[in-house]
Design a protein around this motif. Sequence first.
Motif, PDB file in Angstrom:
ATOM      1  N   ARG A   1       0.925   1.373  12.290  1.00  0.00           N
ATOM      2  CA  ARG A   1       0.761   0.540  11.091  1.00  0.00           C
ATOM      3  C   ARG A   1       2.067   0.502  10.293  1.00  0.00           C
ATOM      4  O   ARG A   1       2.459  -0.552   9.791  1.00  0.00           O
ATOM      5  N   HIS A   2       2.746   1.640  10.172  1.00  0.00           N
ATOM      6  CA  HIS A   2       4.044   1.661   9.495  1.00  0.00           C
ATOM      7  C   HIS A   2       5.040   0.775  10.240  1.00  0.00           C
ATOM      8  O   HIS A   2       5.792   0.014   9.626  1.00  0.00           O
ATOM      9  N   ARG A   3       5.058   0.891  11.572  1.00  0.00           N
ATOM     10  CA  ARG A   3       6.014   0.141  12.381  1.00  0.00           C
ATOM     11  C   ARG A   3       5.810  -1.361  12.226  1.00  0.00           C
ATOM     12  O   ARG A   3       6.763  -2.133  12.184  1.00  0.00           O
ATOM     13  N   ARG A   4       4.540  -1.802  12.146  1.00  0.00           N
ATOM     14  CA  ARG A   4       4.238  -3.229  12.028  1.00  0.00           C
ATOM     15  C   ARG A   4       4.274  -3.744  10.599  1.00  0.00           C
ATOM     16  O   ARG A   4       4.121  -4.943  10.371  1.00  0.00           O
ATOM     17  N   GLY A   5       4.419  -2.838   9.636  1.00  0.00           N
ATOM     18  CA  GLY A   5       4.467  -3.260   8.239  1.00  0.00           C
ATOM     19  C   GLY A   5       3.120  -3.693   7.696  1.00  0.00           C
ATOM     20  O   GLY A   5       3.043  -4.579   6.846  1.00  0.00           O
ATOM     21  N   LEU A   6       2.062  -3.085   8.189  1.00  0.00           N
ATOM     22  CA  LEU A   6       0.708  -3.393   7.748  1.00  0.00           C
ATOM     23  C   LEU A   6       0.170  -2.240   6.906  1.00  0.00           C
ATOM     24  O   LEU A   6       0.726  -1.146   6.929  1.00  0.00           O
ATOM     25  N   PRO A   7      -0.932  -2.445   6.172  1.00  0.00           N
ATOM     26  CA  PRO A   7      -1.499  -1.352   5.373  1.00  0.00           C
ATOM     27  C   PRO A   7      -1.877  -0.165   6.253  1.00  0.00           C
ATOM     28  O   PRO A   7      -2.409  -0.336   7.349  1.00  0.00           O
ATOM     29  N   VAL A   8      -1.608   1.037   5.763  1.00  0.00           N
ATOM     30  CA  VAL A   8      -1.764   2.238   6.560  1.00  0.00           C
ATOM     31  C   VAL A   8      -3.100   2.922   6.295  1.00  0.00           C
ATOM     32  O   VAL A   8      -3.659   3.561   7.170  1.00  0.00           O
ATOM     33  N   ARG A   9      -3.649   2.766   5.122  1.00  0.00           N
ATOM     34  CA  ARG A   9      -4.779   3.602   4.712  1.00  0.00           C
ATOM     35  C   ARG A   9      -6.125   2.884   4.759  1.00  0.00           C
ATOM     36  O   ARG A   9      -6.981   3.087   3.904  1.00  0.00           O
ATOM     37  N   GLY A  10      -6.317   2.022   5.754  1.00  0.00           N
ATOM     38  CA  GLY A  10      -7.640   1.465   5.993  1.00  0.00           C
ATOM     39  C   GLY A  10      -7.989   0.230   5.200  1.00  0.00           C
ATOM     40  O   GLY A  10      -9.136  -0.206   5.226  1.00  0.00           O
ATOM     41  N   GLN A  11      -7.039  -0.368   4.486  1.00  0.00           N
ATOM     42  CA  GLN A  11      -7.365  -1.567   3.716  1.00  0.00           C
ATOM     43  C   GLN A  11      -7.561  -2.755   4.653  1.00  0.00           C
ATOM     44  O   GLN A  11      -7.038  -2.771   5.768  1.00  0.00           O
ATOM     45  N   ARG A  12      -8.283  -3.763   4.178  1.00  0.00           N
ATOM     46  CA  ARG A  12      -8.512  -4.958   4.970  1.00  0.00           C
ATOM     47  C   ARG A  12      -7.230  -5.789   5.027  1.00  0.00           C
ATOM     48  O   ARG A  12      -6.416  -5.752   4.112  1.00  0.00           O
ATOM     49  N   THR A  13      -7.080  -6.574   6.105  1.00  0.00           N
ATOM     50  CA  THR A  13      -5.882  -7.400   6.244  1.00  0.00           C
ATOM     51  C   THR A  13      -6.212  -8.879   6.403  1.00  0.00           C
ATOM     52  O   THR A  13      -5.308  -9.700   6.435  1.00  0.00           O
ATOM     53  N   HIS A  14      -7.494  -9.208   6.535  1.00  0.00           N
ATOM     54  CA  HIS A  14      -7.854 -10.628   6.668  1.00  0.00           C
ATOM     55  C   HIS A  14      -7.403 -11.388   5.423  1.00  0.00           C
ATOM     56  O   HIS A  14      -6.863 -12.492   5.522  1.00  0.00           O
ATOM     57  N   THR A  15      -7.618 -10.785   4.278  1.00  0.00           N
ATOM     58  CA  THR A  15      -7.058 -11.293   3.026  1.00  0.00           C
ATOM     59  C   THR A  15      -6.465 -10.098   2.298  1.00  0.00           C
ATOM     60  O   THR A  15      -6.711  -8.951   2.657  1.00  0.00           O
ATOM     61  N   ASN A  16      -5.682 -10.353   1.284  1.00  0.00           N
ATOM     62  CA  ASN A  16      -5.231  -9.316   0.353  1.00  0.00           C
ATOM     63  C   ASN A  16      -4.393  -8.197   0.967  1.00  0.00           C
ATOM     64  O   ASN A  16      -4.601  -7.046   0.662  1.00  0.00           O
ATOM     65  N   ALA A  17      -3.437  -8.499   1.802  1.00  0.00           N
ATOM     66  CA  ALA A  17      -2.508  -7.463   2.249  1.00  0.00           C
ATOM     67  C   ALA A  17      -1.085  -7.937   1.985  1.00  0.00           C
ATOM     68  O   ALA A  17      -0.155  -7.561   2.686  1.00  0.00           O
ATOM     69  N   ARG A  18      -0.911  -8.778   0.979  1.00  0.00           N
ATOM     70  CA  ARG A  18       0.366  -9.447   0.747  1.00  0.00           C
ATOM     71  C   ARG A  18       1.490  -8.494   0.368  1.00  0.00           C
ATOM     72  O   ARG A  18       2.640  -8.760   0.656  1.00  0.00           O
ATOM     73  N   THR A  19       1.183  -7.390  -0.259  1.00  0.00           N
ATOM     74  CA  THR A  19       2.245  -6.465  -0.653  1.00  0.00           C
ATOM     75  C   THR A  19       2.929  -5.892   0.577  1.00  0.00           C
ATOM     76  O   THR A  19       4.150  -5.805   0.632  1.00  0.00           O
ATOM     77  N   ARG A  20       2.147  -5.504   1.586  1.00  0.00           N
ATOM     78  CA  ARG A  20       2.717  -4.941   2.803  1.00  0.00           C
ATOM     79  C   ARG A  20       3.212  -6.024   3.763  1.00  0.00           C
ATOM     80  O   ARG A  20       4.230  -5.848   4.426  1.00  0.00           O
ATOM     81  N   LYS A  21       2.481  -7.148   3.865  1.00  0.00           N
ATOM     82  CA  LYS A  21       2.818  -8.160   4.863  1.00  0.00           C
ATOM     83  C   LYS A  21       3.910  -9.112   4.402  1.00  0.00           C
ATOM     84  O   LYS A  21       4.512  -9.800   5.221  1.00  0.00           O
ATOM     85  N   GLY A  22       4.155  -9.186   3.102  1.00  0.00           N
ATOM     86  CA  GLY A  22       5.155 -10.116   2.591  1.00  0.00           C
ATOM     87  C   GLY A  22       4.523 -11.465   2.285  1.00  0.00           C
ATOM     88  O   GLY A  22       3.318 -11.648   2.415  1.00  0.00           O
ATOM     89  N   PRO A  23       5.347 -12.443   1.885  1.00  0.00           N
ATOM     90  CA  PRO A  23       4.803 -13.755   1.521  1.00  0.00           C
ATOM     91  C   PRO A  23       4.136 -14.430   2.719  1.00  0.00           C
ATOM     92  O   PRO A  23       4.515 -14.224   3.859  1.00  0.00           O
TER      93      PRO A  23
ATOM     94  N   ASP B   1       7.234   7.931  15.707  1.00  0.00           N
ATOM     95  CA  ASP B   1       7.656   8.439  17.010  1.00  0.00           C
ATOM     96  C   ASP B   1       6.476   8.944  17.839  1.00  0.00           C
ATOM     97  O   ASP B   1       6.470   8.807  19.067  1.00  0.00           O
ATOM     98  N   LEU B   2       5.483   9.535  17.165  1.00  0.00           N
ATOM     99  CA  LEU B   2       4.284  10.005  17.867  1.00  0.00           C
ATOM    100  C   LEU B   2       3.493   8.850  18.456  1.00  0.00           C
ATOM    101  O   LEU B   2       2.810   9.008  19.470  1.00  0.00           O
ATOM    102  N   GLY B   3       3.558   7.693  17.784  1.00  0.00           N
ATOM    103  CA  GLY B   3       2.796   6.539  18.243  1.00  0.00           C
ATOM    104  C   GLY B   3       1.343   6.609  17.831  1.00  0.00           C
ATOM    105  O   GLY B   3       0.495   5.950  18.432  1.00  0.00           O
ATOM    106  N   CYS B   4       1.033   7.401  16.823  1.00  0.00           N
ATOM    107  CA  CYS B   4      -0.344   7.473  16.340  1.00  0.00           C
ATOM    108  C   CYS B   4      -0.662   6.195  15.558  1.00  0.00           C
ATOM    109  O   CYS B   4       0.213   5.382  15.269  1.00  0.00           O
ATOM    110  N   TYR B   5      -1.930   6.047  15.194  1.00  0.00           N
ATOM    111  CA  TYR B   5      -2.373   4.819  14.535  1.00  0.00           C
ATOM    112  C   TYR B   5      -1.590   4.570  13.251  1.00  0.00           C
ATOM    113  O   TYR B   5      -1.127   3.450  13.008  1.00  0.00           O
ATOM    114  N   ARG B   6      -1.454   5.597  12.419  1.00  0.00           N
ATOM    115  CA  ARG B   6      -0.719   5.435  11.159  1.00  0.00           C
ATOM    116  C   ARG B   6       0.731   5.056  11.420  1.00  0.00           C
ATOM    117  O   ARG B   6       1.317   4.247  10.695  1.00  0.00           O
ATOM    118  N   GLY B   7       1.332   5.627  12.470  1.00  0.00           N
ATOM    119  CA  GLY B   7       2.706   5.284  12.817  1.00  0.00           C
ATOM    120  C   GLY B   7       2.839   3.835  13.246  1.00  0.00           C
ATOM    121  O   GLY B   7       3.805   3.156  12.886  1.00  0.00           O
TER     122      GLY B   7
END
Length: 122
Positions: free
Chosen positions: A91-113, A83-89
């Motif tokens: 990331r939660h809203r988009r279903g991406l890693p929240v704690r600074g992990q890379r997403t170019h590769t290896n984010a399959r747990t959060r991003k899905g298949p 609701d605040l719209g902060c960066y962590r929020g």
Amino acid sequence: MARIAGVNIPTAKRVLIALQYIHGIGPKKAREICEKVNIADTRRVNDLSDAEVLKIREVIDRDYMVEGDLRRDVAMNIKRLMDLGCYRGLRHRRGLPVRGQRTHTNARTRKGPAKAIAGKKK
């Protein structure tokens, strides 16, 4: 079958291990609870008397936030960030890693298949 905090804990296991089946209680808190109630770590759940199970239940209810209350609290914290719209929020809203992990590769747990990209052959 002992029921503590709405969870049926396994009877054949040691008390220290069985308490960890409750959401919000890990190894450290399980050891603290055993010390407060004066139960040896080696005792098994089926060896406990009803009075000892009642003491454990009272200590957990009084001193620790577990199960439904904890899950609700975590969900409300995440909702507040969104609701605040902060960066962590975001990331939660988009279903991406929240704690600074890379997403170019290896984010399959959060991003899905992986989804196929149209027109990309070879």
